[in-house]
Design a protein around this motif. Structure first.
Motif, short mmCIF file in Angstrom:
data_model
loop_
_atom_site.label_atom_id
_atom_site.label_comp_id
_atom_site.label_asym_id
_atom_site.label_seq_id
_atom_site.Cartn_x
_atom_site.Cartn_y
_atom_site.Cartn_z
N LYS A 132 92.70 -76.16 -37.89
CA LYS A 132 93.74 -75.20 -37.51
C LYS A 132 94.95 -75.34 -38.42
O LYS A 132 95.55 -74.34 -38.85
CB LYS A 132 94.14 -75.40 -36.05
N ASP A 133 95.34 -76.57 -38.68
CA ASP A 133 96.48 -76.83 -39.56
C ASP A 133 96.20 -76.28 -40.95
O ASP A 133 97.09 -75.73 -41.62
CB ASP A 133 96.74 -78.33 -39.62
N ALA A 134 94.94 -76.39 -41.41
CA ALA A 134 94.57 -75.89 -42.73
C ALA A 134 94.78 -74.38 -42.84
O ALA A 134 95.27 -73.88 -43.86
CB ALA A 134 93.11 -76.24 -43.03
N ILE B 225 84.82 -82.24 -43.21
CA ILE B 225 84.02 -81.47 -42.25
C ILE B 225 84.29 -81.89 -40.81
O ILE B 225 84.61 -81.07 -39.95
CB ILE B 225 82.52 -81.58 -42.57
N ASN B 226 84.17 -83.18 -40.54
CA ASN B 226 84.31 -83.67 -39.16
C ASN B 226 85.77 -83.92 -38.83
O ASN B 226 86.35 -84.93 -39.24
CB ASN B 226 83.49 -84.96 -38.98
N MET B 227 86.37 -82.98 -38.09
CA MET B 227 87.78 -83.08 -37.70
C MET B 227 87.96 -82.59 -36.26
O MET B 227 87.19 -81.74 -35.79
CB MET B 227 88.66 -82.24 -38.65
N MET C 102 89.64 -78.30 -34.77
CA MET C 102 88.75 -77.35 -35.44
C MET C 102 88.11 -78.03 -36.63
O MET C 102 88.79 -78.61 -37.47
CB MET C 102 89.51 -76.10 -35.91
N ASP C 103 86.76 -78.00 -36.70
CA ASP C 103 86.06 -78.68 -37.80
C ASP C 103 86.22 -77.90 -39.10
O ASP C 103 86.64 -76.74 -39.12
CB ASP C 103 84.57 -78.84 -37.46
N MET D 261 86.91 -73.28 -42.72
CA MET D 261 86.59 -72.68 -44.01
C MET D 261 86.21 -71.21 -43.86
O MET D 261 86.60 -70.37 -44.67
CB MET D 261 85.44 -73.44 -44.67
N GLN D 262 85.46 -70.88 -42.81
CA GLN D 262 85.04 -69.50 -42.60
C GLN D 262 86.24 -68.60 -42.32
O GLN D 262 86.31 -67.47 -42.83
CB GLN D 262 84.03 -69.43 -41.45
#
Length: 376
Positions: free
Chosen positions: A57-59, A75-77, A80-81, A86-87
């Motif tokens: 989410k932060d990204a 990937i593993n976060m 939200m992963d 990315m999508q």
């Protein structure tokens, strides 16, 4: 500061230098990893870490705020992963290349392939699990791939692939499964060798599912990939392929309607006196397996008229020389067109050296393979 330059002009020069740097957004839930990645990336004067995000989410918010040139994505976060994040990001910003920073576990490999199929530019494998204290081992690879992603990513094709990532429809999948039980010829008519590198996992999913279940040829795929990933990737391709497909092992026998993925860390060769595959630690090349080595081995074993060479997206020129030899020996050679290649390096080299008889977009390669196999 150079003598004779005013402070105002010096500031202007500094701003211009910063503007020309590649802005990177680092996304990882580990503060230790974010710090390690930042310090590593900042050792290169061409790169600048514009910011860091602690989860998916932060990204998404940081992309809107910072407008980075390249993103490194864990990937593993929590929250939200990386795959979901990315999508969302690529849906709104398909021009931003995303490099996946993935663990070497089987689950990590499978998720990485999913990310690549959904539009990620490339990946780097963490050397030791989720939080890698020895990340410096792959530091140079991360820096090089950031630069490659910014310089060589075919952004038009990234956008097209992201928008059509669900093009392998349920109807086509049902057709593949229905044909998978077709009777296969135990004989060997021809051999198709596909060479691919950066952008390959997504590109291959546009070709492999579209081949015929009764293909009158054996298929060998050489994808530049670390050893720990090829087993999982072979299984993924096997689910999409209309005929049996597996990671190659020493002693496997080539036959029509059978497919093999070259395992990472070895050269995949064919015995001159038969169809059996063998693995070798030599010759040592920048990429193990090497497309050139496999293609030339197949050419020596079966002669040009029985070989179909294919080169798709990837950096460098691996496979280009072998394509020239295959074409000169009477084989059919196919190169991916620039309009779909995420990185137009390997196919470009083959085209420029005269090794590509046919040049087509990725979505036409399967049809060209079938046509070449059926040539008498």
């Amino acid at each position: 500061m150079l003598s004779g330059i005013s402070p105002m002009f010096a500031v202007f020069l500094q701003v211009m230098v910063m503007k020309n740097k590649i802005k990177v957004l680092v996304v990882d839930d580990s503060a230790l990893m974010r710090k390690a990645l930042r310090e590593m990336i900042m050792t290169d004067e061409e790169l600048d870490v514009a910011g860091a995000a602690r989860d998916g989410k932060d990204a998404i918010e940081k992309v809107k705020e910072l407008k980075p040139d390249v993103i490194t994505m864990d990937i593993n976060m929590p929250e939200m992963d990386g795959l979901t994040s990315m999508q969302y990001i690529l849906n709104d910003n398909p021009e931003i290349p995303v490099i996946i920073i993935s663990s070497l576990t089987q689950d990590g490999a499978l998720t990485t392939f999913e990310a690549l199929a959904l539009g990620a530019f490339d990946f780097v494998a963490k050397p030791s699990g989720t939080v890698s204290s020895n990340l410096h081992i792959v530091g140079r690879e991360i820096i090089e791939k950031i630069k490659l992603a910014h310089k060589h990513a075919n952004r038009k094709n990234l956008r097209n692939r992201i928008r059509t990532r669900n093009s392998f429809s349920g109807t086509r999948e049902a057709e593949v499964r229905a044909n998978s039980g077709a009777v296969r010829n135990p004989e060997l008519s021809k051999v198709v060798v596909i060479g691919v590198s950066t952008g390959g996992p997504g590109a291959l999913m546009e070709v492999i599912p579209m081949l015929r279940a009764d293909l009158k040829a054996a298929l060998i795929v050489v994808q530049h990939m670390p050893p720990s990933f090829t087993s999982s990737f072979a299984k993924r391709l096997g689910k999409a392929c209309p005929f049996p497909f597996k990671e190659a092992e020493a002693g496997d026998v080539l036959a029509d309607g059978r497919g093999f993925l070259a395992p990472g860390g070895y050269q995949l060769l064919v015995h001159r006196d038969g169809r059996m595959l063998r693995l070798s630690a030599s010759p040592v090349t920048p990429f193990m397996p090497s497309v050139n080595v496999t293609m030339e081995s197949v050419l020596k074993a079966y002669g040009g008229k029985n070989v179909v060479g294919v080169l798709m997206t990837g950096m460098g020129d691996d496979g280009a020389d072998a394509m020239v030899k295959i074409r000169a020996a009477g084989g059919v050679t196919i190169a991916e067109d620039e309009s779909t290649a995420i990185v137009f390096g390997m196919p470009r080299a083959a085209i420029e050296r005269g090794g590509a008889e046919i040049v087509v977009p990725s979505y036409r390669i399967a049809d060209e393979i079938v046509r070449a196999v059926n040539l008498k």
